[in-house]
Design an enzyme around this catalytic site. Sequence first.
Site, PDB file in Angstrom:
ATOM      1  N   ASN A 179     -36.698  -8.160  17.931  1.00  0.00           N
ATOM      2  CA  ASN A 179     -37.671  -9.251  17.814  1.00  0.00           C
ATOM      3  C   ASN A 179     -38.192  -9.359  16.385  1.00  0.00           C
ATOM      4  OD1 ASN A 179     -37.247  -9.354  20.533  1.00  0.00           O
ATOM      5  ND2 ASN A 179     -39.296  -8.766  21.131  1.00  0.00           N
ATOM      6  N   ASP A 180     -38.721  -8.250  15.849  1.00  0.00           N
ATOM      7  CA  ASP A 180     -39.223  -8.277  14.479  1.00  0.00           C
ATOM      8  C   ASP A 180     -38.086  -8.345  13.469  1.00  0.00           C
ATOM      9  OD1 ASP A 180     -41.955  -8.494  14.537  1.00  0.00           O
ATOM     10  OD2 ASP A 180     -42.318  -6.352  14.712  1.00  0.00           O
ATOM     11  N   ARG A 190     -42.179 -15.331  14.934  1.00  0.00           N
ATOM     12  CA  ARG A 190     -41.734 -15.346  16.336  1.00  0.00           C
ATOM     13  C   ARG A 190     -42.829 -15.800  17.289  1.00  0.00           C
ATOM     14  NH1 ARG A 190     -42.332 -10.181  19.234  1.00  0.00           N
ATOM     15  NH2 ARG A 190     -43.441  -8.653  17.990  1.00  0.00           N
ATOM     16  N   CYS A 247     -34.224  -2.121  21.760  1.00  0.00           N
ATOM     17  CA  CYS A 247     -35.339  -2.277  22.693  1.00  0.00           C
ATOM     18  C   CYS A 247     -35.984  -3.658  22.592  1.00  0.00           C
ATOM     19  CB  CYS A 247     -36.396  -1.195  22.455  1.00  0.00           C
ATOM     20  SG  CYS A 247     -37.108  -1.217  20.810  1.00  0.00           S
ATOM     21  N   ARG A 285     -45.084   1.351  24.516  1.00  0.00           N
ATOM     22  CA  ARG A 285     -45.977   0.802  23.496  1.00  0.00           C
ATOM     23  C   ARG A 285     -47.350   1.447  23.665  1.00  0.00           C
ATOM     24  NH1 ARG A 285     -43.186  -3.607  25.885  1.00  0.00           N
ATOM     25  NH2 ARG A 285     -41.789  -4.708  24.440  1.00  0.00           N
ATOM     26  N   ARG A 318     -43.581   4.950  21.118  1.00  0.00           N
ATOM     27  CA  ARG A 318     -43.717   4.372  19.776  1.00  0.00           C
ATOM     28  C   ARG A 318     -45.132   4.649  19.273  1.00  0.00           C
ATOM     29  NH1 ARG A 318     -43.122  -2.005  19.228  1.00  0.00           N
ATOM     30  NH2 ARG A 318     -45.216  -1.941  20.129  1.00  0.00           N
ATOM     31  N   GLU A 377     -36.607  -2.387  12.411  1.00  0.00           N
ATOM     32  CA  GLU A 377     -37.063  -3.746  12.675  1.00  0.00           C
ATOM     33  C   GLU A 377     -37.388  -4.510  11.400  1.00  0.00           C
ATOM     34  OE1 GLU A 377     -40.526  -3.471  15.167  1.00  0.00           O
ATOM     35  OE2 GLU A 377     -41.247  -1.682  14.121  1.00  0.00           O
ATOM     36  N   HIS A 397     -50.395 -19.691  29.510  1.00  0.00           N
ATOM     37  CA  HIS A 397     -50.517 -18.284  29.866  1.00  0.00           C
ATOM     38  C   HIS A 397     -50.637 -18.098  31.372  1.00  0.00           C
ATOM     39  CE1 HIS A 397     -51.661 -17.025  25.571  1.00  0.00           C
ATOM     40  NE2 HIS A 397     -50.496 -16.529  25.870  1.00  0.00           N
TER      41      HIS A 397
END
Length: 541
Positions: free
Chosen positions: A453-454, A464, A501, A295, A331, A430, A188
Amino acid sequence: MLALQGTAASAGTAAGVFLYFRRGGPARQGRQAGTPESELLRFQSALSQADLQLQELCRETLAQAGEECAQVFEIHRMMLQDEDFLDAVKDAIRQKGAGAEQAVEEVSRTFSEAFLAMQSPYMQARSADVQDISLRLLRLLRGEEEPQLSLPFPVILGAQDLCPSETIRLDKTKLLAIVTAEGSQNSHTAILARTMGIPCVVCLGGVLSEELDGRQAAVDGGEGMFWLEPTEEVRAHIQEKGMDLEARRRELERWRGKPAQTKNGKKISLLANAGSIEDCRAAVENDAEGIGLFRTEFQYLGSAHRPSEEELFSVYRAAVEAMQGRPVTFRTIDLGADKQAPWLPMEQEENPALGLRAVRLCLADRELLRTQLRALYRASALGPVSIMAPMIASLWELQEVKREAQAAREGLRAQGVPMAEHVPLGIMVETPAAALLSAELAGEADFFSIGTNDLTQYTLAADRQNGRLGPFYDARHPAVLALLRMTLENARAAGIPAGICGDLAGDLAMTGALLSMGISSLSVPPGMVLPLRERVCTLTV
């Protein structure tokens, strides 16, 4: 000159004075353990204080560096709630009579070594996160202050390793580069360095020490090189490479303000993803045409209580104002799964990614959705706003969201609260179910935004967030592209716009294919907007 080859963790070059990072004096030792009950109480108190510190750190990071950096500390909060970790510490206290400090140290060492022993580089990098949260707990148990991380002047900072919480609190104006003896490009800390644009090289070995303080150094983060007392040739190389990067930035600037249009006239909207006001400002600076995905869950994750309508409205108003008339698509809350809010107790789930999350949570706790919708509609009076619901899998879910939206509008209208006449209400596609039902959903939604992604995760049954599944998680998989194509065809037939997106939107190798499928917009991290515009404008589709 000493030249060391490490592992490239964050691209960029730097030259300057070397300074070795010091964590402070040795920790206080020798405390006599109390009764198991008293030690458990001390441990529980440290956990609560650590969670509050991480919430504050998350809020600071969100404001300073954006959502991607702030997620690091949400992950740390989740790790502190891990049942295996907590049970192991409690067992050491109850069964072995260990003090809270000793228990935390022993369990942290075990967990850290277990992560390091894994084959996946991603999982190995989680060892540093265990060490970070353990240091935080130990400081609280020992009554020690968090170290002040001030830099005297611009430096290349060296360390054995750096924790994410240490990295984020360093003065970025005085941080030329980071070099570490240990670490990982998947850590990270490395992710934070990349996000903040700081050159970083890891795994340099045991040469770095305080004895090198004050000596001249140079770094090439893209090549993973570190030089001590660099020669004139190395300095020239660093300078030239820096000029190349600057030349690339200037080259991209010529696309600023130009429409995203292919050579044969195909136009699309280039938007940015955001999770904070800072991200919105970055979107404007990078010439995005709007926000394709804001988000909203970070207002919930970063709060110690359920946010009020006024608290939400203040954030949404600031986001709309920061975009200076450009459209913003918000969202609705995507809590659950890997995003747990401390004030919202949720039952432990076997498969949280498939559990009570996103729109499912909102339909189970309608007040969450109603409060947010009222705040969003109020923000629509200040600039162009759209709303989209995530994780839709059935037609009735969208219809229920629309009913709640209508009720929110009627309530505001009855109170004389200003709002836009029309606020588009769309959905995130998604789930495979949403893609397969896209013809029916297109009759109810004002637009589609495809979260690749999802969609990839659920289509391929590949988590993921599991680094070991890298080869199995592929957004270019034929099954994913088939669902993508189907969704776009049904959107086009219904006359509604459909954009992407997810990460696939920023895959420049796929831009031509996506345009040929009929995509209407692409939403990417702010720094990707100009490279993507260049790519679009040089294609013939």
